[in-house]
Design a protein around this motif. Structure first.
Motif, PDB file in Angstrom:
ATOM      1  N   ALA A  78       0.833  -1.200   0.000  1.00 55.77           N
ATOM      2  CA  ALA A  78       0.000   0.000   0.000  1.00 55.77           C
ATOM      3  C   ALA A  78       0.870   1.253   0.000  1.00 55.77           C
ATOM      4  CB  ALA A  78      -0.935  -0.003   1.211  1.00 55.77           C
ATOM      5  N   LEU A  79       1.914   1.232   0.815  1.00 50.54           N
ATOM      6  CA  LEU A  79       2.813   2.379   0.888  1.00 50.54           C
ATOM      7  C   LEU A  79       3.496   2.602  -0.456  1.00 50.54           C
ATOM      8  CD1 LEU A  79       4.215   4.575   2.558  1.00 50.54           C
ATOM      9  CD2 LEU A  79       5.948   2.882   3.170  1.00 50.54           C
ATOM     10  N   SER A  80       3.863   1.519  -1.093  1.00 49.40           N
ATOM     11  CA  SER A  80       4.520   1.634  -2.388  1.00 49.40           C
ATOM     12  C   SER A  80       3.580   2.281  -3.412  1.00 49.40           C
ATOM     13  CB  SER A  80       4.963   0.246  -2.858  1.00 49.40           C
ATOM     14  OG  SER A  80       5.577   0.347  -4.115  1.00 49.40           O
ATOM     15  N   ILE A  81       2.305   1.874  -3.374  1.00 45.96           N
ATOM     16  CA  ILE A  81       1.339   2.486  -4.299  1.00 45.96           C
ATOM     17  C   ILE A  81       1.215   3.985  -4.016  1.00 45.96           C
ATOM     18  CG2 ILE A  81      -1.105   2.530  -5.008  1.00 45.96           C
ATOM     19  CD1 ILE A  81      -1.192  -0.486  -4.336  1.00 45.96           C
ATOM     20  N   MET A  82       1.160   4.333  -2.733  1.00 49.29           N
ATOM     21  CA  MET A  82       1.057   5.761  -2.371  1.00 49.29           C
ATOM     22  C   MET A  82       2.248   6.545  -2.902  1.00 49.29           C
ATOM     23  SD  MET A  82      -0.377   5.656   1.520  1.00 49.29           S
ATOM     24  CE  MET A  82      -2.011   5.028   1.913  1.00 49.29           C
ATOM     25  N   LEU A  83       3.441   6.000  -2.718  1.00 52.05           N
ATOM     26  CA  LEU A  83       4.647   6.690  -3.180  1.00 52.05           C
ATOM     27  C   LEU A  83       4.634   6.826  -4.702  1.00 52.05           C
ATOM     28  CD1 LEU A  83       7.301   4.887  -0.946  1.00 52.05           C
ATOM     29  CD2 LEU A  83       6.751   7.330  -0.868  1.00 52.05           C
ATOM     30  N   TRP A  84       4.279   5.734  -5.338  1.00 47.71           N
ATOM     31  CA  TRP A  84       4.340   5.684  -6.795  1.00 47.71           C
ATOM     32  C   TRP A  84       3.319   6.611  -7.418  1.00 47.71           C
ATOM     33  CZ3 TRP A  84       8.025   4.321  -9.747  1.00 47.71           C
ATOM     34  CH2 TRP A  84       7.805   4.021 -11.089  1.00 47.71           C
ATOM     35  N   ARG A  85       2.126   6.641  -6.814  1.00 45.13           N
ATOM     36  CA  ARG A  85       1.017   7.411  -7.388  1.00 45.13           C
ATOM     37  C   ARG A  85       0.861   8.788  -6.753  1.00 45.13           C
ATOM     38  NH1 ARG A  85      -0.623   4.906 -12.023  1.00 45.13           N
ATOM     39  NH2 ARG A  85      -0.675   2.672 -11.693  1.00 45.13           N
ATOM     40  N   HIS A  86       1.754   9.124  -5.858  1.00 42.64           N
ATOM     41  CA  HIS A  86       1.642  10.385  -5.129  1.00 42.64           C
ATOM     42  C   HIS A  86       0.256  10.532  -4.512  1.00 42.64           C
ATOM     43  CE1 HIS A  86       5.368  11.208  -7.113  1.00 42.64           C
ATOM     44  NE2 HIS A  86       4.791  11.109  -8.299  1.00 42.64           N
ATOM     45  N   ALA A  87      -0.224   9.491  -3.867  1.00 40.29           N
ATOM     46  CA  ALA A  87      -1.572   9.516  -3.296  1.00 40.29           C
ATOM     47  C   ALA A  87      -1.475   9.296  -1.792  1.00 40.29           C
ATOM     48  CB  ALA A  87      -2.414   8.410  -3.922  1.00 40.29           C
ATOM     49  N   GLU A  88      -2.226  10.081  -1.025  1.00 39.68           N
ATOM     50  CA  GLU A  88      -2.188   9.903   0.427  1.00 39.68           C
ATOM     51  C   GLU A  88      -3.379   9.095   0.925  1.00 39.68           C
ATOM     52  OE1 GLU A  88      -1.490  13.411   2.676  1.00 39.68           O
ATOM     53  OE2 GLU A  88       0.257  13.963   1.465  1.00 39.68           O
ATOM     54  N   ARG A  89      -4.246   8.730  -0.027  1.00 36.89           N
ATOM     55  CA  ARG A  89      -5.430   7.962   0.363  1.00 36.89           C
ATOM     56  C   ARG A  89      -5.697   6.912  -0.714  1.00 36.89           C
ATOM     57  NH1 ARG A  89     -11.091   9.210   0.896  1.00 36.89           N
ATOM     58  NH2 ARG A  89     -10.874  10.730  -0.765  1.00 36.89           N
ATOM     59  N   LEU A  90      -6.021   5.690  -0.275  1.00 37.62           N
ATOM     60  CA  LEU A  90      -6.321   4.615  -1.219  1.00 37.62           C
ATOM     61  C   LEU A  90      -7.695   4.032  -0.903  1.00 37.62           C
ATOM     62  CD1 LEU A  90      -2.953   2.596  -1.081  1.00 37.62           C
ATOM     63  CD2 LEU A  90      -3.587   4.368  -2.741  1.00 37.62           C
ATOM     64  N   THR A  91      -8.384   3.598  -1.930  1.00 34.36           N
ATOM     65  CA  THR A  91      -9.627   2.857  -1.727  1.00 34.36           C
ATOM     66  C   THR A  91      -9.281   1.380  -1.607  1.00 34.36           C
ATOM     67  OG1 THR A  91     -10.918   4.462  -2.963  1.00 34.36           O
ATOM     68  CG2 THR A  91     -11.845   2.244  -2.766  1.00 34.36           C
TER      69      THR A  91
END
Ligand SMILES: Nc1ncnc2c1ncn2[C@@H]1O[C@H](COP(=O)(O)OP(=O)(O)OP(=O)(O)O)[C@@H](O)[C@H]1O
Ligand SMILES: [Mg+2]
Length: 314
Positions: A277-290
């Motif tokens: 999840a953290l990797s997705i946040m870093l990669w996508r510059h997103a602080e929130r995930l569904t």
């Protein structure tokens, strides 16, 4: 299932294993880690009596290991090693069928078992059954070694860096396979590895050794969170321990229910790890995930604050 009680092994003046006590329950996957020469392989080989221990006691199922007949040990314990130990003049099929043949299984049953295992380990029978070890890549040979260890359906598996020469994808497949096998068939496994990520992913019980002694043992999360000393801490990854812990925790652990806010565009599976999840946040510059379920339907959300473990409400 396996009990080592104050076990010591000396080779002349060298004490390879120094007064270790360790119990592995039935169905448990125990991983030994430690620096080179700390006594991991020696420990493993004392369990199947390839090496006789000098002091202490080793019990299998409550029985002194010295009381077992060689054939019983062979039937009950599979052994896989990094260098595979395959017989060079035997075909793959013959190598895998070694122990069943020693145990005098009928020919047809051996063939069936060998083919079953080759399929399980991704070695197509038509292609590999009649090959010789020198015609295999390192990874293929290792898979043959693992198949051979599993052949007689032993209840104990001793594995000494069995996946060392495999590429990361095959390695991960075999790790999952091993996990599934253990979950399904309740094999008791003692596994040696140098790869800390592999150790953390596989272990129910992680045993850290240093200079022939056990420094600490327990669940991987326990050791990550409370390493006994600086040696254990650095072996477990030092500053990287946060990421290693996150790799062991599922997203569902920190997920919040869906809020009335707009769904975040980026998604993560509920059974992914917090590290993913953290990797997705870093990669996508997103602080929130569904967070989505197996059907890809939204079931919650994960914020960076929650991911890092902040308890307060947002
Ligand atoms: N047959 C032997 N004769 C003499 N010394 C030995 C023998 N086998 C192992 N040793 C010594 O015992 C110690 C432990 O060796 P062991 O092979 O158990 O280490 P290990 O933890 O498996 O290391 P590695 O990670 O490099 O495989 C080492 O110091 C080694 O040199
Ligand atoms: Mg070794």
């Amino acid at each position: 299932m396996i009990d080592l009680i104050h076990v010591t092994k000396r080779f002349g003046a060298t004490t390879a294993v120094d007064d270790i006590s360790l119990s592995v329950a039935q169905g448990e996957l125990c991983v030994l880690v430690g620096t080179s020469g700390c006594g991991k392989s020696t420990t493993l080989r004392m369990i199947n009596r390839l090496i006789e221990h000098s002091d202490g006691e080793i019990h299998i199922d409550g029985q002194q290991i010295r009381a077992f007949r060689e054939e019983t040990l062979r039937r009950r314990m599979g052994y896989a090693i990094q260098s595979t130990g395959l017989f060079p003049h035997w075909t793959v099929a013959r190598n895998i069928g070694l122990v069943p043949r020693l145990l005098k299984w009928p020919q047809a049953r051996i063939r069936e078992r060998v083919e079953e295992l080759m399929t399980l380990l991704g070695l197509p029978v038509s292609e590999f059954a009649d090959k010789y070890p020198r015609q295999l890549s390192g990874g293929q040979a290792q898979r043959v070694g693992v198949a051979r260890a599993l052949a007689a359906d032993p209840d104990i598996l001793l594995m000494d860096e069995p996946f060392g020469a495999l590429d990361p994808i095959t390695r991960e497949t075999l790790q999952e396979e091993l996990r599934a096998l253990q979950g399904r068939l309740h094999k008791t496994i003692v596994f040696v590895t140098h790869d800390m990520d592999e150790a953390l992913r596989l272990a129910d019980r992680l045993v850290v050794m240093d200079q022939g002694r056990i420094k600490q043992q327990g669940h991987p999360l326990e050791l990550l969170r409370e390493p006994a000393d600086a040696f254990v801490e650095s072996l477990l990854g030092g500053e990287d321990r946060g990421l290693k812990e996150a790799a062991l925790l599922p997203v569902s652990e920190r997920m919040l229910p869906l809020s009335p806010r707009l769904l975040a565009r980026e998604r993560v599976a509920h059974d992914a790890s917090l590290r993913e999840a953290l990797s997705i946040m870093l990669w996508r510059h997103a602080e929130r995930l569904t967070v989505v379920d197996d059907e890809d339907l939204p079931i919650g959300e994960l914020s960076l604050r929650r991911l890092v473990g902040a308890k307060a409400h947002e």
